[in-house]
Every structure is written in structure tokens, then in C-alpha cells.
Enzyme design. Structure first.
Site, PDB file in Angstrom:
ATOM      1  N   GLU A 142      -0.244  -1.027   5.657  1.00 31.19           N
ATOM      2  CA  GLU A 142       0.835  -0.619   6.563  1.00 31.19           C
ATOM      3  C   GLU A 142       0.765   0.855   6.896  1.00 31.19           C
ATOM      4  O   GLU A 142       1.181   1.261   7.987  1.00 31.19           O
ATOM      5  CB  GLU A 142       2.196  -0.946   5.925  1.00 31.19           C
ATOM      6  CG  GLU A 142       3.396  -0.769   6.849  1.00 31.19           C
ATOM      7  CD  GLU A 142       3.991   0.643   6.854  1.00 31.19           C
ATOM      8  OE1 GLU A 142       4.816   0.931   7.739  1.00 31.19           O
ATOM      9  OE2 GLU A 142       3.626   1.452   5.958  1.00 31.19           O
ATOM     10  N   ASP A 202       0.812  -1.208   0.000  1.00 30.61           N
ATOM     11  CA  ASP A 202       0.000   0.000   0.000  1.00 30.61           C
ATOM     12  C   ASP A 202       0.850   1.265   0.000  1.00 30.61           C
ATOM     13  O   ASP A 202       2.037   1.247   0.331  1.00 30.61           O
ATOM     14  CB  ASP A 202      -0.963   0.011   1.185  1.00 30.61           C
ATOM     15  CG  ASP A 202      -0.257   0.002   2.539  1.00 30.61           C
ATOM     16  OD1 ASP A 202       0.727  -0.740   2.681  1.00 30.61           O
ATOM     17  OD2 ASP A 202      -0.704   0.728   3.450  1.00 30.61           O
TER      18      ASP A 202
END
Length: 361
Positions: free
Chosen positions: A132, A74
Site C-alpha cells: 500500500e 506493509d
């Protein structure tokens, strides 16, 4: 439209392909699907498993040691920095775009190695995880730890966070505290009838101004601590003496202290103030004395440095696994509109890890 990734391609070109697939936290499905499809087709030597938008792959060769390579898929929100843009020529090519630094360059290196090293000297586990960059409760590594903990086990973990292509060992711990003062409301025209809670916070601010953070050397890595006010709130109206003030402080502490020890260090400093711990995360010791970590340091050359910040290496350290940060890109560019990574750094990280994992010079 499904994205097709060539994992055997130059990792620089693979980085470019990954950057051009938007994957803001919580919206990683398209990229995770592409990663899974590419590994299925191009890495038949790996056992592959999916959890949510996390893709995991590993060898099962019976090697005496295992290395875990973890990278998050991400990114932070796109900020007019997609699609990918290139500057420079072959020798000084730079890739610009959301996630180029944090951390699709590292992901590209790991994916390339996953597909092209079928006989590593260590068994390998690759984890490409989601979420994350947002609240810790949604972090893919946390979910794997709860549901599939055996996938996180190893003798060394390498997290591909940007580190300028040098080994950043361990990480700092972090905690946030709130100091609260109480006062008595009164009209400002009759201020002597009240007690100003904002004024009462001046002593704490003065202590912060005078505070000298520790500097600690651990395994040859130099950690600089920090103690900073990051938010202050208080006040009722423009003509009212405030009856409450809250000061939020962030403390970054070296990994030779636990979060509990760090809190106990702060309590006497702010004696007399109501202190509440809002958030805390343990740091991670460098772990460079572990045999597998020493092999990586030798393959990388140079001198490892301390990680000044918190990263997911702390999750592995909490499991008793030595962990380091190693990836291409300048960490100071992470989360900025100007994210860019030099092709040379991507190539160097790939060379170092190939040398370490396959003993190829």
C-alpha cells in the site's frame, strides 16, 4: 524462524507482535505467512484465500449484509524504530515502533475480531494486503480487484487507517499537474537577447499565493481543499538565461468533484500556461447515509469527520461501496520515526467494532 501469532490475545499485545515482524513494502512475506497460519489454526469458521502477500478471510453465513475490513500489512522503511518499545504503565501504555500507527494497530484489531467473532450480525470479509505504501500499480487491493473482485464486495468497507479512533468518512481526491513555460537561451551578460522561462512562471506562483481553497460540507463532514506548489525545476547553467521552467502543483479536492472537474477548475486559473495532468485519483464521498454505515456511526458514538487525504477507501467507493477510515493512532505520526499508538485507542477501536459487528455492548 516462523512467527507465531495469538489472534485471541489482547489486541494491544497482538499489535506489539505485529510491529516486531518487519514488513517494509515488497517484503511482507514473513508477516503474511504468519497471518495465514494464525487464521488457519484459530479461525476455522472463515474461508481463507491468499494472493501474493495478501491474506483474505470471510464468513459465508448468508447474512443480508456484508462488511469488508481491510488493512495493509506493509510499512514504510524502518528508521531506527524497531524493535518495539513501550512507555507508560497499564493505564497509559504507549507502543512505539515502525508501523505501530500505520497500520498494525488497525490490523491487530481486525485479526482479533476475525478470530473471536464466529457469529457476526453481518457477513464479514477481512483483507490484509500488501504494497500500500508504494506505487499504486503494486497495491494488493488493486490486484484483488483485477483477479478476485468478488472478495471486495460488501455493503460497507472499513479501512483501518489511523484516525485517532474516530470515523473519518470518505477521502479527498488528489491530482498533480505540471505547468511549463518556454523561453530563449542567452548568455546572462547579454540577457536582453533571451527570454527567461523561470521569470515567466512568476504569474502562476502569484496566483497560487492568492488562491483561497474551497471548504465544503458533505454529510456533516468538513473538507478543506488545498492547492500547493510542490516542485519547480529550470535552469541550464550559472551564466545562461533558462529556456524552460516546470512547476509541479498538487491539488487536494473535496469528493463532491471528480478528478476531471478538478482539472477543469484549474485550467482557467492557469490560463496561458502549458498544463499537463501528471497523476489523478478520485476522492470518495462519505457514504454515511447507507444503513450499515449508520449502524457503525451509532456504535462509535461521537461525530464523524472528513478524511483530509487520500486512502484506499476511494477504491471501494469506485465500486459503489460506502467506505470509512477507522483505526487507532494519530495519522500525523504515520511515516515518522516517532510512530506510536496508545493502548487505549487500540482497545477502544476493538470495543466499537465488536459492538457494531456482534451487537455486544
Amino acid at each position: 524462524m516462523t512467527t507465531s501469532l495469538d489472534l485471541t490475545a489482547d489486541p494491544v499485545e497482538l499489535t506489539a507482535a505485529l510491529v516486531d515482524v518487519p514488513s517494509v513494502s515488497g517484503d511482507e512475506e514473513a508477516l503474511a505467512t504468519a497471518v495465514k497460519a494464525a487464521l488457519d489454526k484459530q479461525a476455522p469458521h472463515l474461508e481463507i484465500k491468499v494472493s501474493g502477500n495478501t491474506v483474505m478471510a470471510r464468513t459465508n453465513l448468508g447474512r443480508p449484509s456484508r462488511v469488508v475490513l481491510a488493512g495493509h500489512l506493509d510499512t514504510v522503511s524502518i528508521n531506527d524504530n524497531l524493535p518495539l518499545r513501550r512507555t507508560g504503565s497499564d493505564d497509559d501504555l504507549v507502543l512505539h515502533g515502525c508501523g505501530a500507527v500505520d497500520m498494525k494497530g488497525g490490523d491487530a484489531v481486525f485479526l482479533h475480531l476475525a478470530a473471536t467473532i464466529a457469529e457476526p450480525v453481518h457477513d464479514l470479509t477481512f483483507i490484509f494486503y500488501d504494497c500500500e505504501e508504494i506505487e499504486a500499480t503494486r497495491n494488493g487491493l488493486g490486484r484483488i480487484e483485477r483477479e478476485l473482485p468478488e472478495w471486495l464486495l460488501g455493503d460497507l468497507a472499513i479501512v483501518g487507517e489511523p484516525s485517532n479512533g474516530v470515523i473519518e468518512a470518505g477521502c479527498q481526491g488528489t491530482l498533480r499537474i505540471e505547468l511549463r513555460t518556454k523561453g530563449i537561451r542567452a548568455h546572462t551578460a547579454r540577457a536582453w537577447m533571451g527570454e527567461n522561462a523561470i521569470h515567466a512562471m512568476s504569474g502562476a506562483l502569484h496566483k497560487l499565493d492568492l488562491y483561497e481553497p474551497r471548504q465544503v460540507d458533505i454529510d456533516g463532514c468538513h473538507y478543506r481543499e488545498g492547492l500547493q506548489a510542490v516542485k519547480i525545476t529550470g535552469g541550464v547553467a550559472g551564466n545562461v538565461v533558462p529556456d524552460e521552467c516546470v512547476l509541479t502543483i498538487n491539488h487536494r479536492f473535496a469528493p463532491d468533484r471528480s478528478a476531471e472537474q478538478a482539472v477543469e477548475h484549474l485550467r482557467p486559473l492557469f490560463e496561458g500556461y502549458e498544463l499537463t495532468v501528471v497523476d489523478a485519483a478520485e476522492g470518495a464521498l462519505p457514504g454515511l447515509s447507507a444503513p450499515t454505515a449508520r449502524e457503525l456511526v451509532e456504535a462509535a458514538g461521537g461525530t464523524p469527520v472528513a478524511k483530509l487525504g487520500w486512502t484506499d477507501v476511494a477504491r471501494f467507493a469506485a465500486l459503489g461501496i460506502p467506505a470509512v477510515n477507522f483505526g487507532p493512532g494519530d495519522p500525523t505520526l504515520a511515516h515518522t520515526q516517532q510512530e506510536n499508538v496508545a493502548a487505549e485507542q487500540i482497545a477502544r477501536c476493538e470495543r466499537v467494532l465488536r459492538r457494531f459487528l456482534s451487537r455486544v455492548s
